[in-house]
Write a protein that holds these residues in place. Structure first.
Motif, short mmCIF file in Angstrom:
data_model
loop_
_atom_site.label_atom_id
_atom_site.label_comp_id
_atom_site.label_asym_id
_atom_site.label_seq_id
_atom_site.Cartn_x
_atom_site.Cartn_y
_atom_site.Cartn_z
N GLY A 258 0.91 -1.26 -0.80
CA GLY A 258 -0.35 -0.02 0.11
C GLY A 258 0.81 1.38 -0.12
N GLY A 259 2.55 0.59 0.18
CA GLY A 259 2.72 2.43 -0.38
C GLY A 259 4.31 1.65 1.06
N ALA A 260 3.97 2.09 2.45
CA ALA A 260 4.21 1.85 3.44
C ALA A 260 5.59 1.03 3.28
CB ALA A 260 3.79 2.13 4.62
N CYS A 283 -9.72 -4.69 4.17
CA CYS A 283 -8.81 -4.46 3.06
C CYS A 283 -8.34 -3.30 2.16
CB CYS A 283 -9.01 -5.84 2.12
SG CYS A 283 -8.44 -5.67 0.39
N ASN A 284 -7.73 -2.41 2.00
CA ASN A 284 -7.40 -1.00 1.27
C ASN A 284 -7.62 -1.39 0.27
OD1 ASN A 284 -6.69 1.42 0.69
ND2 ASN A 284 -5.77 1.84 1.89
N ALA A 285 -9.07 -1.42 -0.42
CA ALA A 285 -8.89 -0.88 -1.74
C ALA A 285 -9.13 -0.11 -2.47
CB ALA A 285 -10.09 -2.50 -3.04
N GLU A 287 -7.16 2.38 -3.36
CA GLU A 287 -6.18 2.77 -4.82
C GLU A 287 -6.25 4.02 -5.15
OE1 GLU A 287 -4.04 -0.05 -7.58
OE2 GLU A 287 -5.95 0.14 -8.32
N SER A 288 -6.10 5.22 -5.41
CA SER A 288 -6.45 6.53 -5.84
C SER A 288 -5.48 6.84 -6.36
CB SER A 288 -7.18 7.46 -4.55
OG SER A 288 -8.30 6.61 -4.03
N GLU A 289 -3.60 6.66 -6.24
CA GLU A 289 -2.66 7.20 -6.67
C GLU A 289 -2.73 7.75 -8.13
OE1 GLU A 289 -0.58 7.98 -3.67
OE2 GLU A 289 0.67 8.77 -5.34
N GLY A 375 -7.71 6.47 1.74
CA GLY A 375 -6.38 5.77 1.59
C GLY A 375 -5.96 5.51 2.37
N GLU A 376 -5.34 6.75 3.49
CA GLU A 376 -4.68 6.68 4.74
C GLU A 376 -5.35 5.23 5.82
OE1 GLU A 376 -3.17 6.94 8.18
OE2 GLU A 376 -5.26 7.98 7.57
N GLU A 377 -5.12 4.60 6.60
CA GLU A 377 -5.54 3.74 6.96
C GLU A 377 -6.41 3.90 8.20
OE1 GLU A 377 -2.38 1.21 8.85
OE2 GLU A 377 -1.61 2.59 9.39
N THR A 378 -6.02 5.07 8.68
CA THR A 378 -7.45 5.55 9.95
C THR A 378 -8.45 6.68 9.23
OG1 THR A 378 -5.47 7.73 10.54
CG2 THR A 378 -5.59 5.24 11.76
C1 LIG Z 1 -2.95 9.80 1.96
C2 LIG Z 1 -2.49 8.45 2.20
C3 LIG Z 1 -3.23 7.84 0.96
C4 LIG Z 1 -3.01 5.89 1.20
N1 LIG Z 1 -3.22 5.75 0.17
C5 LIG Z 1 -3.33 4.46 0.17
C6 LIG Z 1 -4.16 3.90 -0.92
O1 LIG Z 1 -4.82 4.09 -1.93
N2 LIG Z 1 -4.69 2.54 -1.09
C7 LIG Z 1 -3.43 1.95 -0.08
O2 LIG Z 1 -3.35 -0.31 -0.07
N3 LIG Z 1 -2.70 2.37 0.77
C8 LIG Z 1 -3.11 3.66 0.94
N4 LIG Z 1 -2.22 3.96 1.61
C9 LIG Z 1 -1.40 3.45 2.48
C10 LIG Z 1 -2.03 3.18 3.68
O3 LIG Z 1 -1.85 4.02 4.76
C11 LIG Z 1 -1.45 1.52 4.86
O4 LIG Z 1 -0.26 1.50 4.84
C12 LIG Z 1 -2.25 0.27 3.70
O5 LIG Z 1 -2.66 -0.08 3.37
C13 LIG Z 1 -1.88 -0.76 4.90
O6 LIG Z 1 -1.32 -1.68 3.68
P1 LIG Z 1 0.17 -2.99 3.74
O7 LIG Z 1 0.49 -3.31 5.14
O8 LIG Z 1 -0.42 -4.13 3.10
O9 LIG Z 1 0.82 -1.87 2.37
C14 LIG Z 1 -1.77 5.69 1.75
C15 LIG Z 1 -1.35 6.55 2.86
C16 LIG Z 1 -1.39 7.86 2.89
C17 LIG Z 1 -0.57 8.39 3.75
#
Ligand SMILES: Cc1cc2nc3c(=O)[nH]c(=O)nc-3n(C[C@H](O)[C@H](O)[C@H](O)COP(=O)(O)O)c2cc1C
Ligand code: FES
Length: 431
Positions: A258-260, A283-285, A287-289, A375-378
């Protein structure tokens, strides 16, 4: 709680949209026909009706109205608030947070034309100008410039959403002025979207891991998924047990997509160890990047894989409820995931007794409504809970206090789908 409801009334259509989601109201307090307006400013009883105190149904409720009518009137918002016991001022704050909602009248069809990076480089400015010239006021279509629609491999892209029962959508990508205008003015006759596999030039080649089934399986068939190795990983997970699954994922070296890039095994271990219950899986779907469409390709091309992977993640971390937070601009991914979840449920792969192993797990889809920050988790937790999608301060971290204040493991779509090959080929081979 005092709820100061206004005196604007919902239309029959708006009420029907809300009632289709929440069930019919039972008392005047909740908006039943008799004594309807007596409840204009009253103290609400707690408990009782199921919909009360379900603030988390606010976002689905706003979607229901917006899908049916195309915008959210004061009367519709009041009615939804009455049903959910949510203060209207707060609900207004939520409704106005999301780009896909409008609290002002607008045409039933909104044509979102992407002007983000990939599309800008592929003529989005000319496309917008041409579309706006053809679909002026009185056309019944509102043209809205949009951030990335996740169709970047087919830029420039446009997405039409026509309110009604059911809501209709059409995609034009790569869009011409003609195809975008057609999608907006007659979504039903728009060209059919090419399959997800067109985004995967290496589809079908040997050596693919994550994308091995995309373009190969029928994404609507659970039998086909199983014929191509589906549900082998979940069986292996049940053999290993939760701790064994976490060990494999840790040893594989998988990090979040997801980026981190946070180590997935560590996150799962931390969630599993929390004494507070219930545990949740998200599940974070979202996806907007701009330029990113990997999660869409997986969900459209191999949706059962995500259902299976979420089941494994939940089993490993002790969760019995999963939420799939899917961005609102992905109508085909939504259809595919809804279908896959329904099929899995019907075949005992979700529900009270998954695969006859005595383990209960189910998945609820929550649709985003056009907010990159969700998309940020919290922020995503707040969005699901029915609040504005604003990030929370950390700590506490989601593994301790996440969704509904409970221990939560949140992973990206691609992260989760990687767990399948980890379990089927083993951690060393995957690593
Ligand atoms: C501004 C911002 C937008 C984010 N957008 C997404 C997103 O669209 N999809 C995503 O999976 N994680 C996004 N993340 C990261 C999530 O906060 C989180 O780290 C991630 O969903 C955790 O999943 P992972 O450990 O499988 O990467 C974003 C973080 C930030 C700070
Ligand atoms: S940049 Fe336009 S769809 Fe992604």
């Amino acid at each position: 709680m005092d709820l100061h409801i206004g005196d604007s009334k919902p239309t029959d259509e708006e009420k029907a949209a809300v009632d289709a989601l929440l069930g019919p109201p039972e008392s005047s307090w909740e908006g039943a026909a008799r004594d309807e307006m007596r409840a204009a400013d009253l103290r609400w009883a707690r408990g009782g009706r199921e919909a009360r105190d379900r603030r988390d149904l606010l976002l689905p409720g706003l979607h229901a109205i917006n899908d049916r009518v195309g915008w959210i009137s004061g009367g519709a918002l009041d009615y939804l608030c009455r049903r959910l016991t949510v203060p209207p001022a707060e609900a207004y704050g939520v409704a106005t947070f999301y780009a896909m909602f409008s609290v002002r009248p607008r045409p039933a069809t909104v044509l979102h034309v992407c002007t983000d990076l990939a599309c800008a480089a592929s003529g989005a400015a000319e496309l917008c100008a041409g579309v706006e010239a053809r679909l002026g006021p009185g056309s019944g279509v509102s043209v809205q410039r949009s951030p990335c629609l996740g169709l970047c491999e087919r830029a420039p892209a446009a997405l039409a959403i026509k309110a009604g029962d059911p809501v209709r959508t059409a995609v034009a990508a790569p869009a011409t002025v003609g195809s975008a205008v057609l999608a907006g003015s007659a979504p039903d006759s728009a060209d059919e979207e090419p399959p997800a596999v067109t985004a995967v030039p290496q589809a079908g080649q040997d050596g693919l891991v994550l994308l091995t089934r995309v373009g190969v399986v029928d994404p609507t068939s659970l039998d086909d998924y199983r014929a191509h190795g589906g549900y082998t990983a979940l069986r292996r997970a049940f053999e290993l047990g939760p701790a064994g699954v976490i060990r494999e994922v840790t040893d594989s070296g998988l990090v979040g997509r997801g980026g981190a890039a946070f180590p997935t095994g560590r996150k799962w271990q931390a969630t599993a160890a929390q004494p507070d219950h219930p545990h949740y899986l998200v599940c974070n779907a979202d996806e907007s990047e701009p330029g990113t469409f990997k999660d869409r390709v997986l969900m459209e091309g191999d949706p059962f894989a995500l259902v299976e992977a979420m089941t494994i993640a939940a089993y490993a971390t002790g969760a019995h409820q999963g939420h799939l937070y899917l961005r609102g601009e992905y109508p085909r991914a939504l259809r595919r995931m809804e279908h896959a979840i329904t099929q899995a449920r019907a075949r005992g792969l979700l529900g009270d007794d998954v695969l006859g192993q005595g383990y209960a797990f189910d998945i609820e889809i929550r649709r985003g409504a056009g907010a990159y920050i969700c998309g940020e988790e919290t922020a995503l937790f707040n969005s699901i809970e029915g609040y504005r999608g604003e990030p929370r301060s950390k700590p506490p971290f989601p593994v301790e206090k996440g969704l509904f204040g409970k221990p939560t493991v949140e992973n990206n779509v691609e992260t989760l789908v990687n767990v399948l090959p980890i379990l089927t080929m083993g951690a060393p081979a995957y690593a």
